[in-house]
Write an enzyme that holds these catalytic residues in place. Structure first.
Site, PDB file in Angstrom:
ATOM      1  N   LYS A  31     -11.266  -7.504   7.300  1.00 50.21           N
ATOM      2  CA  LYS A  31     -10.361  -7.002   8.328  1.00 50.21           C
ATOM      3  C   LYS A  31     -10.760  -7.638   9.663  1.00 50.21           C
ATOM      4  O   LYS A  31     -11.930  -7.914   9.906  1.00 50.21           O
ATOM      5  CB  LYS A  31     -10.453  -5.491   8.414  1.00 50.21           C
ATOM      6  CG  LYS A  31     -10.062  -4.824   7.101  1.00 50.21           C
ATOM      7  CD  LYS A  31      -9.476  -3.482   7.356  1.00 50.21           C
ATOM      8  CE  LYS A  31      -9.194  -2.756   6.075  1.00 50.21           C
ATOM      9  NZ  LYS A  31      -8.032  -3.165   5.376  1.00 50.21           N
ATOM     10  N   CYS A  54       0.847  -1.196   0.000  1.00 49.14           N
ATOM     11  CA  CYS A  54       0.000   0.000   0.000  1.00 49.14           C
ATOM     12  C   CYS A  54       0.888   1.254   0.000  1.00 49.14           C
ATOM     13  O   CYS A  54       1.671   1.474   0.928  1.00 49.14           O
ATOM     14  CB  CYS A  54      -0.897   0.006   1.229  1.00 49.14           C
ATOM     15  SG  CYS A  54      -1.763   1.576   1.489  1.00 49.14           S
ATOM     16  N   SER A  92      -3.133   9.300   5.166  1.00 44.60           N
ATOM     17  CA  SER A  92      -1.670   9.362   5.204  1.00 44.60           C
ATOM     18  C   SER A  92      -1.123  10.783   5.306  1.00 44.60           C
ATOM     19  O   SER A  92      -0.203  11.038   6.091  1.00 44.60           O
ATOM     20  CB  SER A  92      -1.073   8.647   3.996  1.00 44.60           C
ATOM     21  OG  SER A  92      -1.511   9.222   2.787  1.00 44.60           O
TER      22      SER A  92
END
Length: 180
Positions: free
Chosen positions: A67, A37, A93
């Site tokens: 998940k 990722c 991010s």
């Protein structure tokens, strides 16, 4: 042994990075288990360059299945990467990177001046667009409406090349695009 003790070179299998510090790290990075990722990679690189002590928890990306419940209980959106800083969960991010730079100012890695920050944000937006086109080309090459993935990717590459036109990659002052 060094990796288990939070020392040694950076490695995707590391669960702890201490950079010589003692005690429990304030930071936990929740990143993708597969290690591909790009948004997790950006945060990982920033932590490594700033030498911020941190723990690592790996979580599978949605493309590899569901998940784990423990992660969904902490982060209902299921997005990666996630940074836990002093018990606070932070997603996205770029937001994570900005908060890390503010919280650990000893080695600034993001531009502080308004003009430089605007350029950085513009380049980061372009990076996100490029990744979107790359995903489209890689995972849906014919596209939902008859294609255009290769053309869109190539046009975005042209934008990237134009945005970086002033940089001379043969003589960088640092290994990073946004040298501060």
């Amino acid at each position: 042994e060094a990796r288990a003790a939070g020392a040694g070179p950076a490695h995707t299998d590391a669960k702890l990075r201490l950079f010589g510090s003692k005690g429990e790290p304030r930071v936990t990075l929740y990143r993708d288990q597969a290690g591909w990722c790009p948004y997790c990679q950006k945060v990982w690189l920033l932590l490594e360059e700033k030498q911020v002590p941190y723990k690592i928890e790996k979580v599978p990306m949605r493309s590899y299945g569901d998940k784990p419940k423990w992660f969904m209980d902490k982060v209902p959106s299921g997005l990666l990467p996630v940074l836990e800083l002093d018990g606070r969960m932070i997603t996205e991010s770029l937001v994570i990177m900005q908060i890390l730079d503010e919280t650990f100012p000893d080695r600034p890695l993001l531009p502080a001046a308004d003009g430089e920050l605007a350029r950085a944000n513009s380049l980061l937006k372009l990076e996100r667009e490029l990744f979107g086109w790359w995903c489209q080309l890689t995972f849906r090459p014919s596209g939902p409406f008859g294609g255009g993935s290769q053309q869109g990717f190539e046009e975005c590459l042209d934008k990237v090349e134009a945005a970086l036109g002033g940089a001379d990659p043969s003589s960088p002052s640092s290994p990073w695009l946004l040298d501060v």
